[in-house]
Design an enzyme around this catalytic site. Structure first.
Site, PDB file in Angstrom:
ATOM      1  N   SER A 285     -80.767 -27.776 -44.759  1.00 47.29           N
ATOM      2  CA  SER A 285     -81.826 -27.230 -43.324  1.00 47.29           C
ATOM      3  C   SER A 285     -81.655 -26.439 -42.916  1.00 47.29           C
ATOM      4  O   SER A 285     -81.457 -25.073 -43.369  1.00 47.29           O
ATOM      5  CB  SER A 285     -81.833 -28.446 -42.370  1.00 47.29           C
ATOM      6  OG  SER A 285     -83.487 -27.797 -41.740  1.00 47.29           O
ATOM      7  N   ASP A 296     -79.411 -12.672 -45.783  1.00 47.27           N
ATOM      8  CA  ASP A 296     -80.594 -12.295 -46.721  1.00 47.27           C
ATOM      9  C   ASP A 296     -80.396 -10.275 -46.346  1.00 47.27           C
ATOM     10  O   ASP A 296     -80.993  -9.376 -47.009  1.00 47.27           O
ATOM     11  CB  ASP A 296     -81.786 -12.346 -46.616  1.00 47.27           C
ATOM     12  CG  ASP A 296     -81.992 -13.913 -47.529  1.00 47.27           C
ATOM     13  OD1 ASP A 296     -81.390 -13.638 -48.081  1.00 47.27           O
ATOM     14  OD2 ASP A 296     -83.307 -13.949 -47.489  1.00 47.27           O
ATOM     15  N   LYS A 310     -81.650 -28.136 -48.559  1.00 45.21           N
ATOM     16  CA  LYS A 310     -82.917 -29.362 -48.208  1.00 45.21           C
ATOM     17  C   LYS A 310     -83.385 -28.115 -47.477  1.00 45.21           C
ATOM     18  O   LYS A 310     -83.084 -27.947 -45.905  1.00 45.21           O
ATOM     19  CB  LYS A 310     -82.319 -30.509 -46.839  1.00 45.21           C
ATOM     20  CG  LYS A 310     -83.110 -31.279 -46.877  1.00 45.21           C
ATOM     21  CD  LYS A 310     -83.116 -32.347 -45.368  1.00 45.21           C
ATOM     22  CE  LYS A 310     -83.414 -32.905 -44.691  1.00 45.21           C
ATOM     23  NZ  LYS A 310     -84.431 -32.536 -43.825  1.00 45.21           N
TER      24      LYS A 310
END
Length: 531
Positions: A285, A296, A310
């Site tokens: 999460s 990224d 999740k």
């Protein structure tokens, strides 16, 4: 009683603020009609509340694996660790041999103010005996906690003091920390362990960064192993500390939820310096939001194993009876467009729950070669254009296999039966003053303390008393882990969580690999897309 069940189900599904706004669909009318018919005409009496709750659970079971109904107790247990505080007496304790031992008192907390000390054995809470009666730990905790301003009397045994000592303690607000450890791993590398993402996590992290910077930190290891997530906003605010202005942190989107995007403001205090993030299969999460954003943007190197996967946005609606509905409303996406959520089939929660076991059986936790990803899931990072993959979870830049030899079934049995905990506490109980006198700081203790010569023999004897089979080959493989764990627990009892992680990290393969990466040329090569 007419239509009571129907009304109760509707009330369970809606908060008071939305009740009047709900448009009744044919499906909703059918469910309510069936429940009403049962309540009005069934041959035997029914418990309408239980019937309604069972119906709610059945409905939610047909949705995604994380939408669920929370009882009032479950709702409280979920939110308390994330809120940053609760009302209590301010102690950390361990249950050893059916006895409650105080391992630490919160500095300035209610228990410390009246004189409760580490090492005290709590025998009674008010008039209820809690030692030697096999009372569940959660029941004892419930007796110690209570509304702020109320009082509780605890009776303790203290080593060297005859009889029981009674302390009347007025409960107060007790902080719940989510940054478990902060220390300098080397002269230049700082280490921060985050256990969850709660209301105070960002403030705790900023304080930790400032503290480490004053100690000479240039590079940072963030440990998110086992961190199951928490509040999205906490992860967003933390990511902002590392990313340049204008860089997207995360976005969410759902069939009935418009796209929302969060972007770095450029106000962070650690936008320079190397960053390594440690993750494993239990990192989920909000942990994946933070690690995905840094990966990224090529802002840090991710070390460990593929995270849980999740990536569901969930709204929690408190209901009239203090229960709650946790409902998925959207998906999380990383800045490069990766969906964090791993695949699931609606209504098949068992298969979803067994996914980590399936990873183990496929060999994914032991070997990177066992991970097979489709080219259709391939994406590029946003600065260096490195190859990354979607499909659920965050794939690390550096894979570290799970060590199943040292952490074998014997170690798990010793933990489960409390042998390691019991030995650690007994050693503290026997030598608390001597150890504190010999080692002035937790860092000193972590570097120099060794277990007594008979410690491993005591482990074997205690294991036999608990009817644990100890094979010599298993014991030899597990010996270093056992020693580390006992040392770490003693360090935590006497010096705090920083010391526990200083010691456990000695045998943590993910930590050791992360430290190696951040101190070598491999760090820059990885961020350039070179292995």
């Amino acid at each position: 009683m007419k239509k009571r069940t129907s009304f109760l189900l509707l009330a369970l599904l809606m908060s008071a603020t939305t009740f009047a706004q709900v448009k009744m669909t044919d499906g909703m009318k059918k469910v309510l009609s069936v429940l009403g018919a049962i309540n009005n005409g069934y041959v035997e009496p029914v418990d309408d509340k239980k019937l309604a709750e069972d119906a709610v659970r059945a409905l939610l079971n047909e949705l995604d694996p994380h939408s669920n109904y929370l009882t009032a107790k479950e709702f409280e247990e979920l939110t308390t660790p994330l809120q940053g505080n609760f009302s209590g007496i301010g102690i950390a304790f361990n249950m050893v041999s059916d006895t409650l031992y105080v391992s630490e008192t919160v500095v300035g907390g209610p228990a410390a103010k009246v004189g409760l000390m580490a090492g005290d054995r709590i025998v009674k809470v008010n008039d209820t005996i809690v030692a030697g009666v096999k009372m569940p730990q959660q029941d004892i905790t419930a007796r110690l906690r209570g509304p702020e301003g109320t009082s509780v009397v605890v009776s303790v045994l203290r080593k060297g003091v005859p009889g029981l000592l009674d302390y009347k303690i007025v409960r107060g607000k007790i902080p719940v920390h989510s940054v478990d450890a902060t220390y300098m791993a080397t002269k230049n590398v700082g280490y921060i362990r985050i256990s969850r993402f709660g209301e105070t996590t960002h403030n705790e992290l900023v304080e930790a960064l400032k503290k480490l910077s004053k100690q000479g930190m240039k590079d940072l290891i963030i440990d998110l192993q086992g961190n199951g997530g928490g509040y999205l906003q906490a992860a967003v605010r933390i990511a902002n500390e590392f990313l340049e202005s204008g860089r997207r942190i995360v976005y969410t989107e759902g069939a009935k939820s418009a796209r929302q995007s969060w972007t770095a403001r450029g106000t962070g205090i650690f936008q320079k310096g190397r960053v390594v993030v440690l993750v494993d299969e239990a990192s989920a999460s909000a942990s994946e939001v933070l690690s995905g954003a840094l990966q990224d943007w090529d802002r840090g190197v991710i070390v460990g194993r593929r995270t849980f996967g999740k990536g569901l946005v969930q709204n929690i609606t408190p209901l009239f009876d203090k229960s709650a509905l946790r409902l998925t409303t959207a998906h999380y996406y990383t800045p490069a467009g990766r969906s964090i959520q791993k695949p699931y089939t609606k209504g098949k929660k068992k298969e979803y729950e067994n996914e980590l076991t399936d990873r183990m059986s496929r060999g994914e936790l032991q070997s990177a070669d066992s991970i097979h990803l489709s080219d259709s899931l391939k994406l590029k990072t946003l600065v260096a254009g490195r190859t990354i993959y979607g499909g659920g979870g965050i794939m690390p830049d550096v894979f570290v296999p799970l060590d199943t030899l040292r952490n074998n079934a014997l170690v798990r049995d010793l933990w489960r039966k409390g042998v390691i905990n019991q030995l650690a506490f007994r050693l503290v109980d026997e030598s608390r003053a001597d150890i504190k006198a010999k080692y002035a700081t937790g860092e000193d203790f972590a570097k120099k303390y060794t277990l007594p010569a008979d410690a491993l023999d005591r482990v074997k004897k205690m294991a036999e008393a608990e009817k644990i089979t100890v094979k010599d080959a298993d014991f030899q493989r597990a010996k270093d882990v056992i020693i580390t764990q006992v040392r770490a627990l003693i360090g935590r009892e006497l010096y705090g969580m920083d010391t526990l992680f200083r010691i456990t990290n000695e045998n943590d393969d993910i930590y050791r690999k992360g430290l190696q990466v951040i101190e070598s040329k491999q760090y820059d090569m990885l961020l350039q897309g070179k292995k």
